[in-house]
Scaffold this active site. Sequence first.
Site, PDB file in Angstrom:
ATOM      1  N   PRO A 125       0.857  -1.195   0.000  1.00  0.00           N
ATOM      2  CA  PRO A 125       0.000   0.000   0.000  1.00  0.00           C
ATOM      3  C   PRO A 125       0.893   1.245   0.000  1.00  0.00           C
ATOM      4  O   PRO A 125       1.864   1.324   0.755  1.00  0.00           O
ATOM      5  CB  PRO A 125      -0.773  -0.124   1.323  1.00  0.00           C
ATOM      6  N   PHE A 126       0.581   2.204  -0.857  1.00  0.00           N
ATOM      7  CA  PHE A 126       1.455   3.371  -1.054  1.00  0.00           C
ATOM      8  C   PHE A 126       0.629   4.641  -0.914  1.00  0.00           C
ATOM      9  O   PHE A 126      -0.303   4.881  -1.660  1.00  0.00           O
ATOM     10  CB  PHE A 126       2.074   3.278  -2.454  1.00  0.00           C
ATOM     11  N   ILE A 264      -6.334   0.585   4.319  1.00  0.00           N
ATOM     12  CA  ILE A 264      -7.348   1.518   4.830  1.00  0.00           C
ATOM     13  C   ILE A 264      -7.937   2.247   3.624  1.00  0.00           C
ATOM     14  O   ILE A 264      -7.206   2.885   2.861  1.00  0.00           O
ATOM     15  CB  ILE A 264      -6.717   2.525   5.815  1.00  0.00           C
ATOM     16  N   TYR A 442      13.539  13.796  19.649  1.00  0.00           N
ATOM     17  CA  TYR A 442      13.758  13.724  18.193  1.00  0.00           C
ATOM     18  C   TYR A 442      15.193  14.180  17.919  1.00  0.00           C
ATOM     19  O   TYR A 442      15.555  15.314  18.233  1.00  0.00           O
ATOM     20  CB  TYR A 442      12.747  14.643  17.503  1.00  0.00           C
TER      21      TYR A 442
END
Length: 521
Positions: A125-126, A264, A442
């Site tokens: 899925p992309f 999805i 982060y």
Amino acid sequence: MLWSGWGDPAKAAALPAPIRGLLRDMLGVRAPETPAASFGEVRLPVAALSPLVLSELRGIVGADHVRSDDDARIRHTRGKSTPDLMRMRAGDGSDAPDAVVLPGSHAEVLELLRACAAHRVAVVPFGGGTSVVGGLVAARQGFAGVVALDLARLNRLVSVDAESMVVEIEPGLRAPQAERLLAGHGLTLGHFPQSFEYATLGGFAAARSSGQASAGYGRFDDMVVGLTVATPRGTLDLGRAPKSAAGPDLRQVILGSEGAFGVITSLRLRVRRAPAERIYEGWRFASFAAGSAALRRLAQDGPLPTVLRLSDETETMIGLARPGEIGGPAADAGCLVIAGYEGSSEVAGLRDRAATVLAGLGGVPLGPGPGESWAHGRYSAPYLRDSLLAEGATVETLETAGFWSNLPRLYDAVRLSLHASLGSPLVMCHVSHVYGTGASLYFTVVTAQSGDPLAQWEGAKRSVNEAIVAAGGTISHHHGVGRDHREAYAAEIGDLGVEILRGVKGRLDPEGILNPGVLIA
Ligand SMILES: Cc1cc2nc3c(=O)[nH]c(=O)nc-3n(C[C@H](O)[C@H](O)[C@H](O)COP(=O)(O)OP(=O)(O)OC[C@H]3O[C@@H](n4cnc5c(N)ncnc54)[C@H](O)[C@@H]3O)c2cc1C
């Protein structure tokens, strides 16, 4: 999107002279010996899908929506991590899909999955293709081919329930388009990750993304009240009330499943009213510890700003906290906090109450300048990465999260590991997302490239993953698992946890065609 770098090539940012000097003198960065490959030089594997399979796929979505040309294959090869970019710059297209398929409806996705399962074709899925954890690289072994299932045609705002503040929206919509459509109704999602310009809503849900305004609007998984998923076994339709005690929440099985359990095809999302007012401003704290204590106080006792981030001493000094001004004078010693407030009439009052808390804990107000500059440059840093790579520097980001009491240990562990692996890299950090119980760290790492920069970074990344696990942090607060964090994720959830996920995958995807090798082995 640039095929071997980030974003719109017209926005490419040249490195300011002070940064080039710093790279050369401080890190020993030298220009790479080999120039980056051109588009035409990328080596692709021979497309493996049989004419029979291709014609079946065309029969489902229409001939125009099945592409096997080099352009489509190259643009759907891997994601946008630094190793992904290094491979493309070296002309390595070995992970390219054999074809790119663009379905136009949930029913077509279901049919595609059934056909691919029948022919043992792996499906990736992309969404926007911005994964930084190897989430778009499928294992080929044992499969008759690989297709990228690009969701770009599923891009509608389907409905707006203004009474419940819930919208139904398709997964292939990119974040800026989604915000534009919602703005027409006076609404916003409030999800602004640094990949905002290109990432899709389906990708946010599949990878449990978190945006820069998460303190105010929440993480993306907090926004998902319902979703529809196509699997090789049929449809899952989940979420029919704001909260429910009807057993375990299966939406949570799909959120973060990174295309390994299903595709999805529709999202029901909680939205907020678009803010009428925004205030962003800067504060200076004497140290990272003092700044962290202030953020913790706001997260635990309020009032909580919409945006809240704290750069450590190095990030503050380099100016990466405000990429729009990178290379400018490092006048602000200490650690920079950016606090942003969004909303309507309550914003000024909220700001004043938060300011009282920050000042009371040693913060020095810097006014709106640093805040505005951060807001202006918030999507700029990824463009600098391309320039740094071209210059001969490796630059990559990584993130984790932990409870407040463990945050200093986690911070030290990551820095120590990177220094041990890379000699004397530049390691910058900011607290990017805050909660009552803890926060996300982060990191941005810059180092001179060795003779084999890919192996150099992969070795450092393996070690830092182990260090994060050993120091009690999660392997990802918002980038996800993909292939790059699979082992560390398995260590985090244990053998039984992995067995549960294998069980779910076995039920939904018995042939194992969905993103093989991603999330779990
Ligand atoms: C420069 C840069 C900055 C970034 N900044 C942030 C940040 O601030 N916050 C953050 O959270 N992340 C960030 N990321 C990571 C990335 O943008 C997120 O993981 C994002 O959620 C991916 O969305 P995408 O649409 O690009 O998905 P993709 O990269 O296309 O896919 C991500 C994963 O989800 C799967 N997938 C995609 N769509 C679906 C679908 N509809 N159904 C099932 N599976 C699907 C894919 O197979 C893949 O495994 C950044 C990445 C880059 C390159």
